[in-house]
Design a protein around this motif. Structure first.
Motif, mmCIF file in Angstrom:
data_model
loop_
_atom_site.group_PDB
_atom_site.id
_atom_site.type_symbol
_atom_site.label_atom_id
_atom_site.label_comp_id
_atom_site.label_asym_id
_atom_site.label_seq_id
_atom_site.Cartn_x
_atom_site.Cartn_y
_atom_site.Cartn_z
ATOM 1 N N VAL A 62 12.683 -9.024 88.607
ATOM 2 C CA VAL A 62 13.268 -9.706 87.545
ATOM 3 C C VAL A 62 12.767 -10.342 86.144
ATOM 4 N N SER A 63 13.180 -10.935 85.562
ATOM 5 C CA SER A 63 12.751 -11.053 84.207
ATOM 6 C C SER A 63 12.301 -12.638 84.229
ATOM 7 N N VAL A 64 11.643 -12.954 83.171
ATOM 8 C CA VAL A 64 11.155 -14.791 82.805
ATOM 9 C C VAL A 64 11.481 -14.419 81.304
ATOM 10 N N ALA A 65 12.287 -15.538 80.740
ATOM 11 C CA ALA A 65 11.620 -15.875 78.988
ATOM 12 C C ALA A 65 10.610 -16.937 78.934
ATOM 13 N N ILE A 66 10.334 -17.417 78.571
ATOM 14 C CA ILE A 66 9.589 -18.490 78.174
ATOM 15 C C ILE A 66 9.686 -19.130 76.703
ATOM 16 N N GLN A 67 10.147 -19.972 76.581
ATOM 17 C CA GLN A 67 10.143 -20.953 74.818
ATOM 18 C C GLN A 67 10.029 -21.925 74.794
ATOM 19 N N ASP A 68 8.944 -21.770 73.739
ATOM 20 C CA ASP A 68 8.304 -23.102 73.595
ATOM 21 C C ASP A 68 9.437 -24.293 72.888
ATOM 22 N N VAL A 69 8.999 -25.309 72.926
ATOM 23 C CA VAL A 69 9.993 -26.035 72.113
ATOM 24 C C VAL A 69 8.833 -27.551 71.769
ATOM 25 N N PRO A 70 8.832 -27.788 70.241
ATOM 26 C CA PRO A 70 8.059 -28.925 70.502
ATOM 27 C C PRO A 70 9.279 -30.062 70.588
ATOM 28 N N MET A 71 8.327 -31.117 71.372
ATOM 29 C CA MET A 71 9.110 -31.744 71.297
ATOM 30 C C MET A 71 10.008 -32.632 70.581
ATOM 31 N N ALA A 72 9.297 -32.507 68.861
ATOM 32 C CA ALA A 72 10.422 -33.128 68.286
ATOM 33 C C ALA A 72 11.382 -33.006 68.209
ATOM 34 N N GLU A 73 11.626 -31.322 68.431
ATOM 35 C CA GLU A 73 13.045 -30.752 68.812
ATOM 36 C C GLU A 73 13.877 -30.933 69.969
ATOM 37 N N TRP A 74 12.979 -31.523 71.209
ATOM 38 C CA TRP A 74 13.807 -31.737 72.464
ATOM 39 C C TRP A 74 15.147 -31.605 72.352
ATOM 40 N N ASN A 75 15.375 -32.876 72.027
ATOM 41 C CA ASN A 75 16.314 -33.761 72.289
ATOM 42 C C ASN A 75 17.713 -32.743 71.902
ATOM 43 N N ASP A 76 17.387 -32.644 70.418
ATOM 44 C CA ASP A 76 18.791 -31.637 69.703
ATOM 45 C C ASP A 76 18.640 -29.990 69.747
ATOM 46 N N ALA A 77 17.028 -29.765 70.317
ATOM 47 C CA ALA A 77 17.017 -28.191 70.894
ATOM 48 C C ALA A 77 17.465 -27.617 72.470
ATOM 49 N N VAL A 78 17.263 -28.726 73.220
ATOM 50 C CA VAL A 78 17.362 -28.454 74.890
ATOM 51 C C VAL A 78 17.868 -29.753 75.374
ATOM 52 N N TYR A 79 17.772 -31.442 75.562
ATOM 53 C CA TYR A 79 18.270 -32.043 76.091
ATOM 54 C C TYR A 79 20.341 -32.583 75.552
ATOM 55 N N VAL A 80 20.445 -31.991 74.123
ATOM 56 C CA VAL A 80 21.447 -32.417 74.065
ATOM 57 C C VAL A 80 22.973 -31.233 74.096
ATOM 58 N N PRO A 81 22.328 -29.608 73.753
ATOM 59 C CA PRO A 81 23.388 -29.002 73.903
ATOM 60 C C PRO A 81 23.636 -28.045 75.364
ATOM 61 N N GLU A 82 21.985 -28.346 75.946
ATOM 62 C CA GLU A 82 22.461 -27.441 77.311
ATOM 63 C C GLU A 82 21.935 -28.902 78.717
ATOM 64 N N ILE A 83 21.387 -29.593 78.680
ATOM 65 C CA ILE A 83 20.851 -30.671 80.352
ATOM 66 C C ILE A 83 22.025 -31.619 79.619
ATOM 67 N N GLU A 84 22.738 -32.163 79.147
ATOM 68 C CA GLU A 84 23.195 -33.590 78.646
ATOM 69 C C GLU A 84 24.835 -32.137 79.150
ATOM 70 N N PRO A 85 26.095 -31.562 79.121
ATOM 71 C CA PRO A 85 26.681 -31.307 78.984
ATOM 72 C C PRO A 85 26.587 -31.015 80.421
ATOM 73 N N SER A 86 25.787 -30.215 81.223
ATOM 74 C CA SER A 86 25.527 -29.500 82.570
ATOM 75 C C SER A 86 24.547 -30.747 83.556
ATOM 76 N N LEU A 87 24.880 -31.488 83.770
ATOM 77 C CA LEU A 87 24.439 -32.921 83.924
ATOM 78 C C LEU A 87 24.706 -32.227 86.317
ATOM 79 N N ASP A 88 26.024 -32.302 85.942
ATOM 80 C CA ASP A 88 26.326 -32.173 87.326
ATOM 81 C C ASP A 88 26.080 -31.255 87.675
ATOM 82 N N GLY A 89 26.434 -29.980 87.333
ATOM 83 C CA GLY A 89 25.638 -28.776 87.606
ATOM 84 C C GLY A 89 24.286 -28.128 88.005
#
Length: 100
Positions: A62-89
């Protein structure tokens, strides 16, 4: 692109010493900046524990990576590119919508 790997290419799993297929789970966690190193180590320990007991692999697989993302960037860095398009999965959906 010449020489680029086709993402659909099936790779053969690495064989363990006993000849069985060896699972190599990798977990990538993105967290809002601000967690301590102690919290990250404990999170990693618990993730490894959950993966090994659920998937049935050795801890060294097992390997684990942790990436810190500033809250001011969460929408553009995480939610829009990764969460939103994958909600059904998503196996676990967030309890929030697109941060504004």
């Amino acid at each position: 692109m010449a020489g680029a790997r086709d993402r659909r290419t099936v790779r053969r799993p690495l064989a363990a010493a006993n000849g069985r297929e060896r699972q190599m789970p990798h977990v990538n966690v993105k967290l809002a900046t601000g967690r301590s190193e102690e919290q990250k180590r404990e999170l990693t320990r618990r993730i490894v524990e959950a993966v090994t007991s659920t998937v049935g692999c050795d801890e060294d697989a097992v390997s684990v990576a942790i990436q810190d993302v500033p809250m001011a960037e969460w929408n553009d860095a995480v939610y829009v590119p990764e969460i939103e398009p994958s909600l059904d999965g998503l196996y676990k959906k967030p309890g929030y919508g697109r941060p504004g």
